[in-house]
Design an enzyme around this catalytic site. Structure first.
Site, PDB file in Angstrom:
ATOM      1  N   GLY A  72       0.809  -1.166   0.276  1.00  0.00           N
ATOM      2  CA  GLY A  72      -0.207  -0.174   0.069  1.00  0.00           C
ATOM      3  C   GLY A  72       0.709   1.352   0.067  1.00  0.00           C
ATOM      4  O   GLY A  72       1.675   1.011  -0.648  1.00  0.00           O
ATOM      5  N   GLY A  73       0.050   2.521   0.702  1.00  0.00           N
ATOM      6  CA  GLY A  73       1.011   3.143   0.361  1.00  0.00           C
ATOM      7  C   GLY A  73       2.433   3.649   1.596  1.00  0.00           C
ATOM      8  O   GLY A  73       3.494   4.535   0.895  1.00  0.00           O
ATOM      9  N   GLY A 125      24.877  12.511 -29.169  1.00  0.00           N
ATOM     10  CA  GLY A 125      24.898  13.430 -28.456  1.00  0.00           C
ATOM     11  C   GLY A 125      25.035  12.505 -27.216  1.00  0.00           C
ATOM     12  O   GLY A 125      25.366  12.844 -25.785  1.00  0.00           O
ATOM     13  N   ALA A 126      25.387  11.239 -27.402  1.00  0.00           N
ATOM     14  CA  ALA A 126      25.630  10.837 -25.610  1.00  0.00           C
ATOM     15  C   ALA A 126      27.228  10.949 -25.565  1.00  0.00           C
ATOM     16  O   ALA A 126      27.348  11.137 -24.019  1.00  0.00           O
ATOM     17  CB  ALA A 126      26.125   9.471 -25.835  1.00  0.00           C
TER      18      ALA A 126
HETATM   19  C1  HXC Z   1      -2.907  -4.665  12.096  1.00  0.00           C
HETATM   20  C2  HXC Z   1      -2.142  -6.133  11.393  1.00  0.00           C
HETATM   21  C3  HXC Z   1      -1.848  -5.470  10.619  1.00  0.00           C
HETATM   22  C4  HXC Z   1      -2.613  -4.324   9.950  1.00  0.00           C
HETATM   23  C5  HXC Z   1      -0.949  -7.882  10.175  1.00  0.00           C
HETATM   24  N1  HXC Z   1      -1.552  -7.491  11.509  1.00  0.00           N
HETATM   25  N2  HXC Z   1      -1.100  -6.469   9.255  1.00  0.00           N
HETATM   26  N3  HXC Z   1      -2.862  -5.447  12.848  1.00  0.00           N
HETATM   27  N4  HXC Z   1      -3.301  -3.653  11.142  1.00  0.00           N
HETATM   28  N5  HXC Z   1      -2.402  -3.487   8.889  1.00  0.00           N
HETATM   29  C6  HXC Z   1      -1.479  -8.287  12.349  1.00  0.00           C
HETATM   30  C7  HXC Z   1      -2.117  -9.913  12.249  1.00  0.00           C
HETATM   31  O1  HXC Z   1      -3.734  -9.293  12.715  1.00  0.00           O
HETATM   32  C8  HXC Z   1      -1.635 -10.839  13.291  1.00  0.00           C
HETATM   33  O2  HXC Z   1      -1.804  -9.867  14.587  1.00  0.00           O
HETATM   34  C9  HXC Z   1      -0.189  -9.812  13.192  1.00  0.00           C
HETATM   35  O3  HXC Z   1      -0.513  -8.839  12.197  1.00  0.00           O
HETATM   36  C10 HXC Z   1      -0.096 -11.451  12.039  1.00  0.00           C
HETATM   37  O4  HXC Z   1      -0.628 -10.859  10.120  1.00  0.00           O
HETATM   38  P1  HXC Z   1      -0.788 -12.112  10.069  1.00  0.00           P
HETATM   39  O5  HXC Z   1      -1.616 -12.319   9.063  1.00  0.00           O
HETATM   40  O6  HXC Z   1      -0.620 -13.360  10.587  1.00  0.00           O
HETATM   41  O7  HXC Z   1       1.091 -12.619   8.631  1.00  0.00           O
HETATM   42  P2  HXC Z   1       0.983 -13.243   7.468  1.00  0.00           P
HETATM   43  O8  HXC Z   1       0.572 -14.579   7.369  1.00  0.00           O
HETATM   44  O9  HXC Z   1       2.291 -13.728   7.171  1.00  0.00           O
HETATM   45  O10 HXC Z   1       0.555 -12.230   6.430  1.00  0.00           O
HETATM   46  C11 HXC Z   1       1.371 -10.823   6.685  1.00  0.00           C
HETATM   47  C12 HXC Z   1       0.706  -9.809   5.995  1.00  0.00           C
HETATM   48  C13 HXC Z   1      -1.341  -9.900   6.377  1.00  0.00           C
HETATM   49  C14 HXC Z   1       0.219 -10.539   4.540  1.00  0.00           C
HETATM   50  C15 HXC Z   1       0.980  -8.642   5.602  1.00  0.00           C
HETATM   51  O11 HXC Z   1      -1.491  -9.635   7.303  1.00  0.00           O
HETATM   52  C16 HXC Z   1      -2.199  -8.207   5.533  1.00  0.00           C
HETATM   53  O12 HXC Z   1      -2.128  -8.471   4.680  1.00  0.00           O
HETATM   54  N6  HXC Z   1      -1.819  -7.619   6.505  1.00  0.00           N
HETATM   55  C17 HXC Z   1      -2.808  -6.479   5.650  1.00  0.00           C
HETATM   56  C18 HXC Z   1      -2.331  -5.930   5.125  1.00  0.00           C
HETATM   57  C19 HXC Z   1      -2.887  -4.261   4.489  1.00  0.00           C
HETATM   58  O13 HXC Z   1      -3.970  -4.427   3.998  1.00  0.00           O
HETATM   59  N7  HXC Z   1      -2.643  -3.557   5.285  1.00  0.00           N
HETATM   60  C20 HXC Z   1      -2.631  -1.888   4.923  1.00  0.00           C
HETATM   61  C21 HXC Z   1      -2.575  -1.736   3.721  1.00  0.00           C
HETATM   62  S1  HXC Z   1      -3.098  -0.344   3.070  1.00  0.00           S
HETATM   63  P3  HXC Z   1      -1.766 -11.497  15.504  1.00  0.00           P
HETATM   64  O14 HXC Z   1      -2.500 -10.901  17.090  1.00  0.00           O
HETATM   65  O15 HXC Z   1      -2.740 -12.652  15.185  1.00  0.00           O
HETATM   66  O16 HXC Z   1      -0.711 -12.195  15.267  1.00  0.00           O
HETATM   67  C22 HXC Z   1      -1.912   0.996   4.059  1.00  0.00           C
HETATM   68  C23 HXC Z   1      -1.780   2.247   3.582  1.00  0.00           C
HETATM   69  C24 HXC Z   1      -0.659   2.920   3.756  1.00  0.00           C
HETATM   70  O17 HXC Z   1      -1.247   0.730   4.218  1.00  0.00           O
HETATM   71  C25 HXC Z   1      -1.374   4.665   3.558  1.00  0.00           C
HETATM   72  C26 HXC Z   1      -0.270   5.407   3.454  1.00  0.00           C
HETATM   73  C27 HXC Z   1      -0.413   7.088   2.729  1.00  0.00           C
END
Ligand code: HXC
Length: 510
Positions: free
Chosen positions: A169-170, A404-405
């Site tokens: 993501g971002g 040019g290079a």
């Molecule tokens: C809160 C999160 C989290 C998140 C993971 N966890 N991502 N908690 N916010 N964004 C937590 C899970 O609940 C889990 O907690 C632990 O972290 C490990 O995650 P798993 O899913 O068990 O691990 P894994 O299978 O390795 O997968 C990792 C992952 C997946 C691919 C990153 O967790 C995932 O898809 N997370 C969400 C990603 C996402 O969509 N993020 C937002 C992106 S948008 P427990 O308690 O079970 O250990 C963004 C916008 C930014 O970031 C903009 C900036 C301008």
């Protein structure tokens, strides 16, 4: 008193446990180190000073008020690398997946602010699920503050990002705003939208690795500057790179002890250029033979291989090298090579690192894909980067410098300070064959005449002497003496002091 000290110890131990042993085991089972283990590898032993160990999140939604893990998913502070100070942050995937909350962001911003104020580089170890989902817009605000600080720090202190897990993501924009991005093979990925969203929107089926793994970003997108086998390798290589860099834009890069006299001759260079002017040779051989102890830290080595960029040392001091590579696309400049080299030149100029340019370039790569892709604008980036660079600049033309290079690759007219050519140099508007075909189009059927005209053109222009007669080349040098000539030229430029006219900022063709 003993009780109070014991309480501090208990609190520290709890913080060091991160998300607990179960999650640490999962981290290890993926071949990844924990946030703190990574800092132990990156920093000199015992040098880490931690800040904000007890900070915790302020979220009261989704039951978050029930759980407060000290440190909030990121370990921050400073330490040293071979004795030189560096600020660091290391995201802890065992705590809410290293996700970024408002307080997590504040911790990162604090060390960024300190790095800027104190003129010290900052290294970020990224391993995060992105914005903390439970916090919503507060997390987005936190990210944006980190981005703003990345931008403030740009060109002030070196910023290095290592991607050691997810970066989605971002969130990818913080690393993208830093000077160097490194990835760990198989365990890290970076993308704006993941495979599921890609499938929904575009119908493409792609794995996370294909979409944003280390191979993709070091060979296709050039988002990353290098990829390493595992966490240990990546962190050790960052230590190696750090040693080449100055602490900030006002200090010089460190001078390392060297055991390789600058007078070292390399007779093998006298035969590096093949007899046939169209036969390739490996420019990397020249770079390695010029460098102190043959040590070359290559940047973006798997992308746009027709140009080499990286750091060497001469007499212990860092030098940025840009060199055409005749082994790939005959060393032609194209869109990717121009972008790659322009960014490198600008980094070196921002941090007062002298530049050595090694030239063997037959021109810009022709073709519709290049023209449609905007090679004019991308080529202009490199031209611009050299033209505005005020650091000491030495150029050596080994063979072709056509058209040019030639104009782009740091000639004297673009601010090159000392420009050398080997006797094998050919400095002309274009190669002899192409020139004759244009000038004598009417005689193309007359093979004998064309051959004679071609060798005539070669005799007149396929050498460095016309340029040398004009003073465009300061000296035609023996290949075997190149290390000595370049080192002496750079020594003579140590106190160079050139400034461009004042402006708010330039308008580089982006
Ligand atoms: C809160 C999160 C989290 C998140 C993971 N966890 N991502 N908690 N916010 N964004 C937590 C899970 O609940 C889990 O907690 C632990 O972290 C490990 O995650 P798993 O899913 O068990 O691990 P894994 O299978 O390795 O997968 C990792 C992952 C997946 C691919 C990153 O967790 C995932 O898809 N997370 C969400 C990603 C996402 O969509 N993020 C937002 C992106 S948008 P427990 O308690 O079970 O250990 C963004 C916008 C930014 O970031 C903009 C900036 C301008």
């Amino acid at each position: 008193m003993t009780d109070i000290i014991q309480e501090l110890e208990n609190r520290r131990s709890a913080a060091r446990m991160g998300g607990g042993q179960r999650r640490v085991n999962v981290q290890h089972s993926k071949g990844k180190l924990t946030a703190r283990e990574r800092l132990e590898v990156l920093l000199d032993e015992g040098s880490f000073e931690e800040y904000d160990m007890f900070v915790s999140h302020k979220c009261t939604d989704f039951g978050m008020e029930e759980e407060h893990i000290p440190g909030d998913g990121v370990v921050t502070g400073w330490g040293t690398i071979n004795g030189r100070m560096v600020y660091v942050f290391s995201q802890d995937f065992t705590v809410y997946g290293g996700s970024l909350s408002e307080t997590h962001a504040k911790k990162i911003c604090k060390v960024q602010d300190m790095a800027i104020r104190n003129g010290v580089p900052i290294i970020g170890l990224n391993d995060s699920g992105g914005a903390r989902i439970q916090e919503g817009v507060a997390a987005l605000a936190g990210y944006t503050s980190v981005f703003q600080n990345n931008i403030k720090a740009s060109g002030v202190v070196p910023q290095i990002s290592v991607i050691m897990g997810p970066s989605a993501g971002g969130a990818v924009y913080s690393p993208a705003l830093t000077d160097f991005v490194f990835m760990v093979r198989d365990t890290s990925y970076m993308f704006l939208t993941g495979p599921d969203v890609v499938k929904t929107v575009t119908n493409e089926i792609v794995t996370a690795e294909e979409l944003g793994g280390a191979k993709t970003h070091t060979t296709k997108s050039s988002v990353a500057d290098g990829a390493f086998e595992n966490d240990m390798d990546a962190l050790m290589e960052v230590r190696r790179l750090f040693d080449f860099l100055p602490l900030n834009n006002k200090s010089k890069p460190p001078v390392r002890p060297f055991f390789d006299g600058y007078m070292r001759k390399e007779p093998s260079l006298n035969t590096l250029i093949p007899d046939n002017t169209n036969t390739p040779y490996d420019m990397k051989e020249l770079v390695l033979k010029l460098a102190d102890e043959h040590d070359f830290y290559e940047i973006q080595k798997d992308f746009a291989k027709n140009i080499l960029t990286g750091f060497i040392r001469l007499e212990g001091s860092t030098v940025g090298v840009v060199a055409n590579q005749p082994m790939v696309l005959a060393g032609c400049l194209d869109i990717n090579a121009s972008r790659k080299a322009a960014r490198f030149v600008r980094f070196c100029d921002a941090f007062e690192i002298p530049l050595l340019t090694l030239v063997d370039v037959p021109g810009f790569l022709p073709g519709t894909s290049q023209e449609y892709g905007g090679v004019i604008k991308h080529g202009a980036k490199l031209l611009y980067a050299y033209g505005e660079a005020t650091v000491p600049r030495v150029t050596v033309i080994t063979r072709k410098a056509y058209g040019g290079a030639y104009c782009v690759m740091s000639p004297k007219h673009l601010g090159g300070d000392v420009n050398y050519a080997w006797p094998t140099a050919e400095i002309a508007v274009m190669g002899a064959k192409g020139a004759v075909e244009i000038l004598h189009r009417a005689d193309l059927a007359d093979g004998e005449k064309i051959t004679a005209l071609t060798s005539n053109y070669e005799e007149r222009f396929a050498n460095p002497f016309v340029a040398a007669e004009n003073g465009f080349i300061d000296e035609v040098i023996m290949p075997q003496n190149t290390r000595m000539r370049v080192a002496r030229a750079l020594a003579g430029l140590k106190s160079k002091d050139v400034k461009n006219p004042w402006r708010k900022h330039d308008n580089l063709p982006l």
